[in-house]
Every structure is written in C-alpha cells, then in structure tokens.
Design a protein around this motif. Structure first.
Motif, PDB file in Angstrom:
ATOM      1  N   CYS A   1       1.567  -4.568   0.410  1.00 52.22           N
ATOM      2  CA  CYS A   1       1.931  -3.363   0.901  1.00 52.22           C
ATOM      3  C   CYS A   1       3.413  -3.080   0.345  1.00 52.22           C
ATOM      4  O   CYS A   1       4.155  -3.666  -0.100  1.00 52.22           O
TER       5      CYS A   1
ATOM      6  N   ARG B   1      -0.970   0.711  -0.464  1.00 55.78           N
ATOM      7  CA  ARG B   1      -1.102  -0.494  -0.825  1.00 55.78           C
ATOM      8  C   ARG B   1      -1.660  -0.713  -2.069  1.00 55.78           C
ATOM      9  O   ARG B   1      -2.375   0.136  -2.635  1.00 55.78           O
TER      10      ARG B   1
ATOM     11  N   GLN C   1       0.285   3.479   5.391  1.00 51.63           N
ATOM     12  CA  GLN C   1       0.846   2.514   4.485  1.00 51.63           C
ATOM     13  C   GLN C   1       0.151   2.616   3.043  1.00 51.63           C
ATOM     14  O   GLN C   1      -0.953   2.942   2.924  1.00 51.63           O
TER      15      GLN C   1
END
Length: 311
Positions: free
Chosen positions: A249, A244, A242
C-alpha cells in the motif's frame, strides 16, 4: 627528340620552382637555439606539446593548452578505463572494443572538465616558438612548443580525485536503486525519477553511469506503471481508495481529480494510505448506473479509476 627532352626538363624543373615559390624561412625564434628537451625528446615527468602552422601566438597557445589537457586526461583515462571496462562486459556481447572506446572517450571528456585541471596554466611551462615567413607570398606561420611539468604524484592525485568523484555518483545511483524495493510514498519515486533525468542530462551515452541510470530509471518507470487503485469502501456517500503496487500500500501526497455522472459536491481528503471521497448522491437513482471517476497524475503517468456507486 630534342624538343621532347626540352619539355621533359621543364616538367622536371616545375616542381622545384613551385617549391622555391612556397619556401618558408625561419624569421624569428624565442631563443637562439632549440632547447634540449625539444631536440633529444628527454622530458621525463612532463608533457611535451606542439602546435604547428599556427596563424598567431594566441592561436598557438590555445591549441597547445587544449592538447595538453587532453593528453593529461588521456593518461588518467588509460588507468581508470581498464578497471571500468572489466566490470561492464555484461552490457554488450558484440562491439566490446567500440564500447570500451566510447567509455574512454567519455572519461577523457569528464576529466578535462575537472576543477583540478583548470589550474593548469601556460605560465608553468617552458616555451619555445619559431616564426616562419615566405617573403614571396607574405605568408607566415608559428610553430609552438611547450614542456609542461607533471609528475607521477600529480597524475596519481588526479586519478584518485577522479575515482572519488565517480564513486560519489555511483553511490548515489546505488542509493536510488536500493530505495525502490522499500518505497511507500509515490512522491519519493517521482522525485528520484526527476533526479535521475537531471543527472543523465550532464552525461553522454558513452558514460557507464548513463547506462546505469537508464536501467534504474526503467525500473522506476515500471514501478509507476504498475501502480493500481483498490476500492476499500463503497457506499452511498463515501468511497475509500488505496493506491497499491503488488500487495504494498502506497502513500499518495497528491489528491485525484474526481468527477461523477450524477454525484456532486465532492470532498476529497487523504489521511496517508486512504483517499476518502465524500459526495452528495441526492440526484442519483438506484436503477441507473452511477459512476464516479478518480484521475491521478504521477509525473507522465495518468491513472484513472471508474467506480460504480453502491446506492
């Protein structure tokens, strides 16, 4: 003594002779006498512009029109710069006068390019010119004068048009700045960065909006610089990442380039917030350090994450 006085008299007469040789006489004029607006300086509700010593009528017309546009633009700038400068004292602690002059100069340049001023034509003006010739040297020049009608109503309309134009751009900058706190897609941030850079290309650094854009652009660049990669899942055949910013996010519309020490046959996909890296680890051995490297490109920013595979 007599010789000295004779030499002195020659020196005294020399400037007069030079003046006589360079004396220009009025050879021709556009009317029999100078117009009243030129002699009594009574031209309320109009701009009087002159160009002296011009080589031709065409040069004179170009000169007076350039000067006219600058005079009108300056009149607007005087009205709008005062309000602008009062709002930007926070930008400078020292050279406030210089900064104010830069803003006004930039304002004049922008106003002179406005479509509303492009309709100004010398055909709407009262014109008077004089043609001077020095017959001894065959030198000549034109003195050219125009009186261009421009009412207070027209000036106010131009000020209003300028303010609306400036508000439109400032509102756009406000919108881009306000988006930053809620951006979830990196592509939106990159698009806004490109748009701001394009807007700045059309401005000079004396423009207040240039400083505003420069400040917002700095915030966006820091946003991009502070993006980092989190590993959500890591096993033999699948790594999930992910992107971030702080705890937020982010959606990444572009996929990273993935390479590995021993892993191969990568299949990279994106379901929104998660980036899945599927791979073949048949050639990897548990006793070795087996890494996968994911490389992201965000405009000028290059982000790399090196991940140890859990076998």
């Amino acid at each position: 003594m007599r010789n000295f006085m004779f030499i002195l008299s020659l020196l005294f007469l020399l400037p007069m002779n030079l003046c006589a040789q360079t004396k220009f006489k009025l050879e021709e004029q556009s009317s029999k006498s100078r117009p009243d607006w030129l002699t009594d300086n009574n031209y309320k509700g109009a701009f009087m512009v002159q160009a002296n010593g011009m080589a031709s009528i065409e040069d004179a017309q170009n000169a007076v029109m350039t000067s006219l546009l600058n005079q009108i633009a300056s009149s607007v700038a005087v009205e709008v710069t005062g309000e602008t400068v009062s709002d930007v004292n926070w930008l400078t602690d020292n050279d406030k006068d210089v900064f104010s002059q830069n803003i006004q100069s930039s304002t004049i340049t922008r106003i002179a390019k406005m479509p509303a001023l492009q309709g100004i034509s010398i055909t709407k003006a009262q014109v008077y010119w004089e043609y001077y010739v020095n017959k001894k040297t065959n030198e000549s020049y034109y003195d050219y004068y125009i009186l261009y009608p421009f009412s207070m109503l027209e000036l106010e309309e131009l000020i209003d048009a300028y303010n609306k134009h400036e508000k439109k751009i400032n509102d756009k900058i406000d919108g881009i700045e306000n988006q930053l706190n809620g951006i979830e897609e990196i592509s939106v941030a990159l698009k806004n960065i490109d748009e701001m850079k394009l807007m700045m290309q059309g401005m000079d650094n004396g423009d207040l909006k240039y400083y505003r854009l420069k400040n917002v652009l700095k915030q966006y660049n820091k946003f991009i610089d502070d993006i980092h990669v989190e590993v959500i899942e890591n096993n033999k055949d699948l790594i999930v990442l992910q992107l971030r910013y702080d705890e937020r996010c982010l959606k990444a519309t572009s996929l990273p380039k993935v390479t590995g020490d021993c892993a191969r046959d990568f299949n990279v996909s994106n379901d929104g917030y998660n980036i899945d890296i599927q791979m073949n680890t048949f050639d990897c051995y548990a006793q070795d350090d087996n890494y996968v490297t994911a490389r992201f490109n965000f405009g000028d920013r290059k982000l790399m994450k090196k991940i140890l595979i859990n076998l």
